[in-house]
Scaffold this motif. Structure first.
Motif, PDB file in Angstrom:
ATOM      1  N   ARG A 152       0.614  -1.098   0.085  1.00 56.57           N
ATOM      2  CA  ARG A 152       0.098  -0.048   0.084  1.00 56.57           C
ATOM      3  C   ARG A 152       0.807   1.184   0.054  1.00 56.57           C
ATOM      4  O   ARG A 152       1.406   1.389   0.500  1.00 56.57           O
ATOM      5  CB  ARG A 152      -0.723   0.161   1.180  1.00 56.57           C
ATOM      6  CG  ARG A 152      -1.995   1.326   1.421  1.00 56.57           C
ATOM      7  CD  ARG A 152      -2.532   1.226   2.699  1.00 56.57           C
ATOM      8  NE  ARG A 152      -3.659   2.300   2.369  1.00 56.57           N
ATOM      9  CZ  ARG A 152      -4.465   2.381   3.332  1.00 56.57           C
ATOM     10  NH1 ARG A 152      -4.935   0.924   4.668  1.00 56.57           N
ATOM     11  NH2 ARG A 152      -5.018   4.001   4.017  1.00 56.57           N
TER      12      ARG A 152
ATOM     13  N   VAL B 256       1.719   5.148   0.495  1.00 57.42           N
ATOM     14  CA  VAL B 256       1.669   6.253   0.722  1.00 57.42           C
ATOM     15  C   VAL B 256       2.168   6.974   1.128  1.00 57.42           C
ATOM     16  O   VAL B 256       3.559   7.272   0.813  1.00 57.42           O
ATOM     17  CB  VAL B 256       1.065   5.933   2.178  1.00 57.42           C
ATOM     18  CG1 VAL B 256      -0.040   6.831   2.801  1.00 57.42           C
ATOM     19  CG2 VAL B 256      -0.397   4.535   2.297  1.00 57.42           C
ATOM     20  N   THR B 257       1.681   8.626   0.096  1.00 59.81           N
ATOM     21  CA  THR B 257       2.944   9.750  -0.424  1.00 59.81           C
ATOM     22  C   THR B 257       1.290  10.641   0.787  1.00 59.81           C
ATOM     23  O   THR B 257       0.650  10.589   1.140  1.00 59.81           O
ATOM     24  CB  THR B 257       2.757   9.697  -1.212  1.00 59.81           C
ATOM     25  OG1 THR B 257       1.739  10.154  -1.971  1.00 59.81           O
ATOM     26  CG2 THR B 257       4.058   8.620  -2.405  1.00 59.81           C
TER      27      THR B 257
ATOM     28  N   ALA C  62       0.361  12.231  -1.150  1.00 59.62           N
ATOM     29  CA  ALA C  62      -0.930  12.581  -2.157  1.00 59.62           C
ATOM     30  C   ALA C  62      -1.990  11.389  -1.841  1.00 59.62           C
ATOM     31  O   ALA C  62      -3.451  11.465  -2.059  1.00 59.62           O
ATOM     32  CB  ALA C  62      -0.926  13.704  -3.302  1.00 59.62           C
ATOM     33  N   ASP C  63      -1.397  10.730  -2.438  1.00 58.39           N
ATOM     34  CA  ASP C  63      -1.768   8.934  -2.567  1.00 58.39           C
ATOM     35  C   ASP C  63      -1.466   7.908  -1.786  1.00 58.39           C
ATOM     36  O   ASP C  63      -1.708   7.679  -0.182  1.00 58.39           O
ATOM     37  CB  ASP C  63      -1.148   8.420  -3.506  1.00 58.39           C
ATOM     38  CG  ASP C  63      -0.377   9.702  -4.935  1.00 58.39           C
ATOM     39  OD1 ASP C  63      -1.563  10.265  -5.020  1.00 58.39           O
ATOM     40  OD2 ASP C  63       0.233  10.182  -4.981  1.00 58.39           O
ATOM     41  N   ASP C  64      -2.672   7.305  -2.152  1.00 61.01           N
ATOM     42  CA  ASP C  64      -2.099   6.286  -1.363  1.00 61.01           C
ATOM     43  C   ASP C  64      -3.247   4.851  -2.127  1.00 61.01           C
ATOM     44  O   ASP C  64      -4.586   4.782  -1.792  1.00 61.01           O
ATOM     45  CB  ASP C  64      -4.375   6.258   0.292  1.00 61.01           C
ATOM     46  CG  ASP C  64      -3.633   4.689   1.214  1.00 61.01           C
ATOM     47  OD1 ASP C  64      -3.323   4.146   0.694  1.00 61.01           O
ATOM     48  OD2 ASP C  64      -4.302   5.836   2.120  1.00 61.01           O
ATOM     49  N   TYR C  65      -2.789   4.168  -2.233  1.00 63.45           N
ATOM     50  CA  TYR C  65      -2.958   2.872  -3.380  1.00 63.45           C
ATOM     51  C   TYR C  65      -2.028   2.138  -3.329  1.00 63.45           C
ATOM     52  O   TYR C  65      -1.492   1.719  -3.126  1.00 63.45           O
ATOM     53  CB  TYR C  65      -2.786   3.282  -4.602  1.00 63.45           C
ATOM     54  CG  TYR C  65      -1.429   3.973  -4.838  1.00 63.45           C
ATOM     55  CD1 TYR C  65      -1.481   5.489  -5.441  1.00 63.45           C
ATOM     56  CD2 TYR C  65      -0.345   2.862  -5.817  1.00 63.45           C
ATOM     57  CE1 TYR C  65       0.262   5.605  -5.564  1.00 63.45           C
ATOM     58  CE2 TYR C  65       0.567   3.652  -6.114  1.00 63.45           C
ATOM     59  CZ  TYR C  65       1.041   4.790  -5.746  1.00 63.45           C
ATOM     60  OH  TYR C  65       2.013   5.371  -6.194  1.00 63.45           O
TER      61      TYR C  65
ATOM     62  N   GLU D 173       0.709  -1.439 -11.374  1.00 62.25           N
ATOM     63  CA  GLU D 173       0.109  -2.782 -11.078  1.00 62.25           C
ATOM     64  C   GLU D 173       0.318  -3.754 -11.543  1.00 62.25           C
ATOM     65  O   GLU D 173       0.638  -4.058 -13.030  1.00 62.25           O
ATOM     66  CB  GLU D 173      -1.629  -2.333 -11.833  1.00 62.25           C
ATOM     67  CG  GLU D 173      -2.446  -1.483 -10.473  1.00 62.25           C
ATOM     68  CD  GLU D 173      -3.593  -2.182 -10.718  1.00 62.25           C
ATOM     69  OE1 GLU D 173      -4.251  -2.104 -12.376  1.00 62.25           O
ATOM     70  OE2 GLU D 173      -4.969  -2.182  -9.817  1.00 62.25           O
TER      71      GLU D 173
ATOM     72  N   ASN E 181      -1.560   9.755   5.617  1.00 60.51           N
ATOM     73  CA  ASN E 181      -1.224  10.777   4.967  1.00 60.51           C
ATOM     74  C   ASN E 181      -0.392  12.264   4.933  1.00 60.51           C
ATOM     75  O   ASN E 181       0.715  12.564   4.654  1.00 60.51           O
ATOM     76  CB  ASN E 181      -2.279  11.673   3.131  1.00 60.51           C
ATOM     77  CG  ASN E 181      -3.314  10.575   2.944  1.00 60.51           C
ATOM     78  OD1 ASN E 181      -3.839  10.263   2.644  1.00 60.51           O
ATOM     79  ND2 ASN E 181      -2.138  10.277   1.602  1.00 60.51           N
TER      80      ASN E 181
ATOM     81  N   THR F 213       8.111  14.283   3.471  1.00 60.82           N
ATOM     82  CA  THR F 213       6.817  15.203   2.615  1.00 60.82           C
ATOM     83  C   THR F 213       7.347  16.690   2.710  1.00 60.82           C
ATOM     84  O   THR F 213       7.741  18.008   2.030  1.00 60.82           O
ATOM     85  CB  THR F 213       6.060  15.358   2.158  1.00 60.82           C
ATOM     86  OG1 THR F 213       5.613  13.699   2.176  1.00 60.82           O
ATOM     87  CG2 THR F 213       5.399  16.145   0.380  1.00 60.82           C
TER      88      THR F 213
ATOM     89  N   THR G 292       9.340  11.699  -1.444  1.00 60.46           N
ATOM     90  CA  THR G 292       8.304  10.886  -2.121  1.00 60.46           C
ATOM     91  C   THR G 292       8.348  10.078  -2.990  1.00 60.46           C
ATOM     92  O   THR G 292       9.241   9.856  -3.171  1.00 60.46           O
ATOM     93  CB  THR G 292       7.114  11.797  -2.968  1.00 60.46           C
ATOM     94  OG1 THR G 292       6.192  11.728  -2.940  1.00 60.46           O
ATOM     95  CG2 THR G 292       7.984  12.357  -4.215  1.00 60.46           C
TER      96      THR G 292
ATOM     97  N   ALA H 197       7.881   8.571  -6.104  1.00 59.24           N
ATOM     98  CA  ALA H 197       7.711   9.368  -7.471  1.00 59.24           C
ATOM     99  C   ALA H 197       8.400   9.138  -8.585  1.00 59.24           C
ATOM    100  O   ALA H 197       9.533   8.972  -7.890  1.00 59.24           O
ATOM    101  CB  ALA H 197       7.790  11.094  -7.393  1.00 59.24           C
TER     102      ALA H 197
END
Ligand SMILES: [Zn+2]
Length: 469
Positions: free
Chosen positions: A9, A11-12, A14-17, A33, A362, A370, A384, A386
């Motif tokens: 999972r 997590v930055t 801004a993101d969570d996926y 993915e 986050n 961050t 981050t 990225a």
């Protein structure tokens, strides 16, 4: 060397996926993915968090202070950082009075040489400015990648500067794109209160707090804010501990002024009553600003949640209790000020911030990685996850339980501020620029792997490999 971190999972700020992160060399090169790529090393991160490495902008390693030297040098301090999921920090160079900044920088770099476990930068603590010398030299520090000046408004007779030095530094900072950091306490008033307490035979550790009332922090915070407005510089208030200093920062930010603030892990957990512990145990909690009345803890949680404060650091400044803190057994003013904490920031903020529902996951990443990266010229190379960013990555097991203790921590200090605290969530694998630093509870990499980072100016970006290419 390539590393594939699978199915975690991510997590930055801004993101969570859930996804895969592919690292080639020292940088992240692909995120997606079910990536169909070959890798030298595959880390199964199913059920784990994949977080950007922590950045601690406030530490003191191998620093002379109060007639002694902090017990953690660069190697032991950075090792404890690595185990805690921190992969970069910014340490304070203290300009010895009468010395040039160049000489101070050389001295601090020599202390780090060959010992570095994580990446690091430096702030310059200005103690002494001379026209026709260090005042002019100040402007050259950004060329060395030092883009923040620190000033102590307390510790009279030692590190403290007067308002002229503070203001002149702010004027240089406004010209050079440098961030001014202040230790905000009214050192003159505190000096009067300390002398009066000692004259009355008040020598126990609790008088450390009683001679540094929160109003002295509030006054200095407001003074620094107003002076930075006149000078036109950006301001960062370190280790905010109480309502009296949160409030002027809140007002400044509401007005849109260029004012920022941090608090430190310990201010959420250690309160004034710790200083009253018998048999000089209170000496463990002598750091500055001091542990405050407990009601300030909710004020600080609200401040970090609402972005009045933007960073949680540790102010890691470790001493032994037995042998160093005890120097001040009969006089609180001689107790070396500081405490260990580099290793426990992520665990403690995850447990009592995220798991307790006070802040989001986050926001935790933002506070610990961050925002420090953005404020101190490290973003987006760091702070981050990225494409093109340094592969400073923590695979965090959010289910594993541990009890924090000095018997298992990696600092050389003989005590831990959070001794006996049970937390759920442990950094399991820690990568620094794609190299495995920590795995299965062991330090895998050798000292020397860490690098000095030349930071960008305040408000500017530190370019990633992808952006340069
Ligand atoms: Zn400090």
């Amino acid at each position: 060397m390539s590393v594939l971190i699978k199915g975690g999972r991510v997590v930055t700020a801004a993101d969570d996926y859930v996804g895969d992160v592919y690292v080639e060399g020292e940088r992240v090169s692909l995120i997606g993915e079910s990536l169909d790529v070959q890798a030298d090393k595959v880390i199964d991160a199913a059920g784990k968090y994949v977080l950007p490495g922590g950045i601690d902008p406030h530490t003191h390693l191998d620093m002379p202070f109060g007639g002694t030297v902090t017990i953690d040098d660069v190697e032991s301090g950075q090792t404890s950082a690595a185990f805690g999921g921190t992969t970069c920090h910014v340490d304070f160079i203290i300009q010895p009075k009468g010395q040039t900044f160049a000489a101070a920088l050389d001295e601090w770099k020599a202390k780090a040489n060959g010992k570095q476990v994580i990446d690091m930068g430096y702030h310059m603590a200005v103690t002494d400015l001379k026209e026709g010398g260090t005042l002019e030299e100040l402007a050259s520090l950004p060329d060395e990648g030092i883009t923040s000046y620190k000033l102590f408004m307390a510790y009279k007779g030692a590190l403290m500067v007067d308002d002229e030095t503070l203001f002149r530094t702010m004027q240089v900072a406004a010209d050079t794109g440098t961030l001014v950091m202040v230790h905000a306490e009214n050192g003159d008033a505190i000096d009067v209160l300390v002398k009066a307490a000692l004259a009355e035979g008040k020598t126990e550790p609790r008088y450390h707090a009683l001679t540094r009332p929160p109003e002295t922090e509030g006054e200095a915070t407001n003074r620094a804010i107003q002076l930075s407005r006149v000078a036109g510089s950006a301001l960062y208030v370190v280790h905010v501990s109480c309502r009296e200093s949160v409030e002027p920062i809140a007002i400044a930010r509401e007005k849109g002024w260029n004012v920022h603030g941090e608090t430190c892990t310990q201010y959420f957990f250690v309160d004034y009553s710790f200083l009253e512990r018998p048999d000089f145990e209170g000496g463990k909690y002598v750091y500055t600003p001091p542990p405050r009345a407990k009601e300030n803890q909710d004020v600080l949680w609200n401040a970090v949640r609402t972005d009045v404060l933007s960073v949680v650091s540790t102010d890691h400044c470790a001493f032994l209790w037995d042998g160093q803190k005890t120097i001040g057994r009969d006089d609180f003013s001689k107790i070396p000020n500081g405490a260990p904490g580099l290793e426990n920031r992520l665990q403690m903020i995850h447990e009592f911030g995220v798991r307790a529902g006070r802040i989001s996951l986050n926001r935790m990443v933002e506070l610990l990685s961050t925002n420090p990266a953005k404020l101190f010229g490290l973003y987006p190379r760091k702070g981050t996850i990225a494409v093109g960013s340094d592969a400073d990555i923590v695979v965090f097991d959010p289910e594993k339980k541990v009890t924090i203790s000095a018997s298992t921590h990696h600092s050389k200090s003989d005590y831990n501020l959070f001794e006996g605290t049970e937390v759920t969530g442990v950094p399991e694998v820690v990568l620094l620029r794609g190299h495995v630093l920590v795995e299965d509870g062991e330090l895998v990499a050798s000292p020397g792997i860490g690098q000095y980072v030349r930071r960008a100016k305040f408000g500017e970006e530190l370019k990633t490999a992808a952006a340069v290419a």
